[in-house]
Design an enzyme around this catalytic site. Structure first.
Site, PDB file in Angstrom:
ATOM      1  CG  ASP A 109      50.188  15.038  35.532  1.00 22.38           C
ATOM      2  OD1 ASP A 109      49.467  14.923  34.532  1.00 22.38           O
ATOM      3  OD2 ASP A 109      50.860  16.059  35.774  1.00 22.38           O
ATOM      4  CG  ASN A 161      67.172  12.324  38.360  1.00 22.59           C
ATOM      5  OD1 ASN A 161      66.727  12.188  37.219  1.00 22.59           O
ATOM      6  ND2 ASN A 161      67.340  13.510  38.917  1.00 22.59           N
ATOM      7  NE  ARG A 162      70.972  15.296  33.904  1.00 22.90           N
ATOM      8  CZ  ARG A 162      70.574  16.069  32.914  1.00 22.90           C
ATOM      9  NH1 ARG A 162      71.137  15.969  31.729  1.00 22.90           N
ATOM     10  NH2 ARG A 162      69.595  16.946  33.081  1.00 22.90           N
ATOM     11  CB  THR A 163      70.368  15.759  39.568  1.00 19.61           C
ATOM     12  OG1 THR A 163      70.620  16.290  38.267  1.00 19.61           O
ATOM     13  CG2 THR A 163      70.844  16.731  40.621  1.00 19.61           C
ATOM     14  N   GLY A 175      53.308   6.438  26.165  1.00 24.58           N
ATOM     15  CA  GLY A 175      52.838   7.580  26.948  1.00 24.58           C
ATOM     16  C   GLY A 175      51.432   8.077  26.619  1.00 24.58           C
ATOM     17  CB  THR A 192      51.146  22.879  31.120  1.00 30.45           C
ATOM     18  OG1 THR A 192      52.199  22.008  30.723  1.00 30.45           O
ATOM     19  CG2 THR A 192      51.093  24.074  30.177  1.00 30.45           C
ATOM     20  N   GLY A 249      62.179  14.345  38.103  1.00 35.29           N
ATOM     21  CA  GLY A 249      61.603  15.665  37.843  1.00 35.29           C
ATOM     22  C   GLY A 249      60.127  15.674  38.188  1.00 35.29           C
ATOM     23  N   GLY A 250      59.413  16.662  37.656  1.00 36.33           N
ATOM     24  CA  GLY A 250      57.989  16.825  37.982  1.00 36.33           C
ATOM     25  C   GLY A 250      57.157  15.595  37.644  1.00 36.33           C
ATOM     26  CE  LYS A 300      52.109  19.941  34.715  1.00 35.28           C
ATOM     27  NZ  LYS A 300      52.338  18.514  34.479  1.00 35.28           N
ATOM     28  CD  GLU A 344      70.852  16.346  47.541  1.00 31.35           C
ATOM     29  OE1 GLU A 344      70.038  16.336  48.478  1.00 31.35           O
ATOM     30  OE2 GLU A 344      71.911  15.682  47.546  1.00 31.35           O
TER      31      GLU A 344
HETATM   32  P1  ATR Z   1      59.158  16.863  33.718  1.00 32.03           P
HETATM   33  O1  ATR Z   1      58.170  17.844  34.279  1.00 32.03           O
HETATM   34  O2  ATR Z   1      58.821  16.430  32.309  1.00 32.03           O
HETATM   35  O3  ATR Z   1      59.429  15.729  34.621  1.00 32.03           O
HETATM   36  P2  ATR Z   1      61.630  18.026  34.584  1.00 32.03           P
HETATM   37  O4  ATR Z   1      61.028  18.298  35.907  1.00 32.03           O
HETATM   38  O5  ATR Z   1      62.499  19.063  33.947  1.00 32.03           O
HETATM   39  O6  ATR Z   1      60.523  17.687  33.498  1.00 32.03           O
HETATM   40  O7  ATR Z   1      62.471  16.637  34.707  1.00 32.03           O
HETATM   41  C1  ATR Z   1      63.214  16.110  33.662  1.00 32.03           C
HETATM   42  C2  ATR Z   1      63.815  14.775  34.091  1.00 32.03           C
HETATM   43  O8  ATR Z   1      64.571  14.249  32.976  1.00 32.03           O
HETATM   44  C3  ATR Z   1      64.805  14.887  35.248  1.00 32.03           C
HETATM   45  O9  ATR Z   1      64.801  13.696  35.976  1.00 32.03           O
HETATM   46  C4  ATR Z   1      66.139  15.065  34.489  1.00 32.03           C
HETATM   47  O10 ATR Z   1      67.261  14.698  35.243  1.00 32.03           O
HETATM   48  P3  ATR Z   1      67.983  15.801  36.213  1.00 32.03           P
HETATM   49  O11 ATR Z   1      67.135  15.881  37.443  1.00 32.03           O
HETATM   50  O12 ATR Z   1      69.316  15.247  36.459  1.00 32.03           O
HETATM   51  O13 ATR Z   1      67.986  17.074  35.419  1.00 32.03           O
HETATM   52  C5  ATR Z   1      65.933  14.073  33.371  1.00 32.03           C
HETATM   53  N1  ATR Z   1      66.790  14.313  32.221  1.00 32.03           N
HETATM   54  C6  ATR Z   1      66.613  15.240  31.253  1.00 32.03           C
HETATM   55  N2  ATR Z   1      67.613  15.138  30.344  1.00 32.03           N
HETATM   56  C7  ATR Z   1      68.420  14.128  30.743  1.00 32.03           C
HETATM   57  C8  ATR Z   1      69.620  13.528  30.233  1.00 32.03           C
HETATM   58  N3  ATR Z   1      70.184  13.958  29.137  1.00 32.03           N
HETATM   59  N4  ATR Z   1      70.167  12.495  30.915  1.00 32.03           N
HETATM   60  C9  ATR Z   1      69.590  12.054  32.051  1.00 32.03           C
HETATM   61  N5  ATR Z   1      68.479  12.580  32.591  1.00 32.03           N
HETATM   62  C10 ATR Z   1      67.904  13.597  31.954  1.00 32.03           C
END
Ligand code: ATR
Length: 278
Positions: free
Chosen positions: A104, A156-158, A249, A64, A134-135, A68, A160
């Site tokens: 997963d 996604n917020r980001t 979930g 975890t 994210g992951g 990972k 890229e």
């Molecule tokens: P996990 O393994 O649980 O997926 P992670 O890889 O850190 O954890 O990914 C978290 C996800 O939640 C990402 O898509 C993140 O967006 P960013 O790629 O822009 O960081 C998203 N996320 C977390 N907090 C957020 C917020 N306040 N608003 C929008 N997206 C958020």
């Protein structure tokens, strides 16, 4: 026949992981002489920890946060889409080799398929909005594409990371769109909306937020939230008020554990026991 063995979870922190509860209940209910342990591991000890899995009696491990991805080069073989997803959550020992896998993706797809069946839908018929890149989102996107989902929009917020995920999915025929929260024009047209971000998670940075506003949707999409603590997130509560079908979930948490359990023990996982354990 009873096997004498050990499995465990490698990560940091692991103290609050639900996996020992789920697995130990399942192991005991089948009368297997195997223990599931917490293997708190620091970054500098990851290599040593993985080498310890080679000892006799150890059947494998879960991996975890935050290892990972980092564990991948330490293993003998990577199977399934774990390399493309960029995450191994399960290590299984086979003929002395440490094999990395990702449960997963399938762990998400199996309960989703059950839910789609209830709505008389299959994967080829869903237009998915996947929120997050994210992951967790990466595993889900691979699971969906492999299951035959033909149309996925990743928001996604980001931007890229959404683009990177879209690029890694190019081996499938699925049409992938990417967007940001700011520019996505309408949620109309999606019949499956998945929160795969940490938004809404208790103890996370945004426990009282929602990944998107469902109130303007005229259709009745399936709303999925991978957050399992709390089971009823604000997002799912909004969906309930609007009378949309929902999936929380917990089933995915249980199913990914069940798939790992089956890899280590060769026994069918007792899903009800696992569910009751949490
Ligand atoms: P996990 O393994 O649980 O997926 P992670 O890889 O850190 O954890 O990914 C978290 C996800 O939640 C990402 O898509 C993140 O967006 P960013 O790629 O822009 O960081 C998203 N996320 C977390 N907090 C957020 C917020 N306040 N608003 C929008 N997206 C958020």
């Amino acid at each position: 026949m009873s096997i004498n063995g050990r499995v465990g979870i490698i990560g940091s922190p692991v103290a609050h992981s639900l996996s020992p509860k789920i697995h130990n209940a399942a192991l005991q209910s089948l009368g297997l002489d195997i223990s599931y342990e917490l293997w708190e591991t620091s970054e500098e000890n990851l290599g040593e920890r993985v080498e310890m899995l080679r000892a006799s009696g150890i059947l494998g491990a879960n991996v975890t946060v935050p290892f990972k991805q980092k564990v991948i080069p330490l293993l003998d073989k990577i199977e399934g889409f774990a390399r493309e997803i960029g995450a191994v959550n399960t290590i299984v020992k086979r003929n002395g080799l440490l094999i990395g896998k990702n449960t997963d993706a399938e762990g998400f797809v199996i309960p989703l398929e059950n839910e789609l069946n209830k709505l008389q839908l299959d994967f080829s018929q869903i237009r998915t909005l996947l929120i997050g890149a994210g992951g967790a989102s990466r595993a889900i996107a691979f699971g969906l594409a492999k299951a035959g989902n033909q149309n996925i929009t990743i928001v996604n917020r980001t931007l890229e990371s959404a683009k990177e995920l879209a690029h890694s999915l190019s081996l499938f025929s699925t049409q992938i769109n990417v967007d940001t929260y700011a520019t996505i024009s309408s949620l109309e047209g999606f019949n499956c909306i998945i929160n795969a971000t940490s938004i809404g998670m208790a103890g996370g940075p945004n426990p009282n937020e929602q990944p998107c506003d469902l109130s303007d949707i005229n259709s009745s999409p399936l709303i999925v939230d991978i957050v399992y603590a709390p089971k009823e997130t604000l997002f799912l509560k909004s969906a309930q008020e609007l009378n949309f079908p929902r999936l929380d979930g917990i089933p995915m948490l249980i199913q990914q554990a069940a798939l790992s359990f089956e890899l280590w023990t060769g026994e069918k996982a007792p899903l009800n026991t696992m569910r009751r354990a949490i």
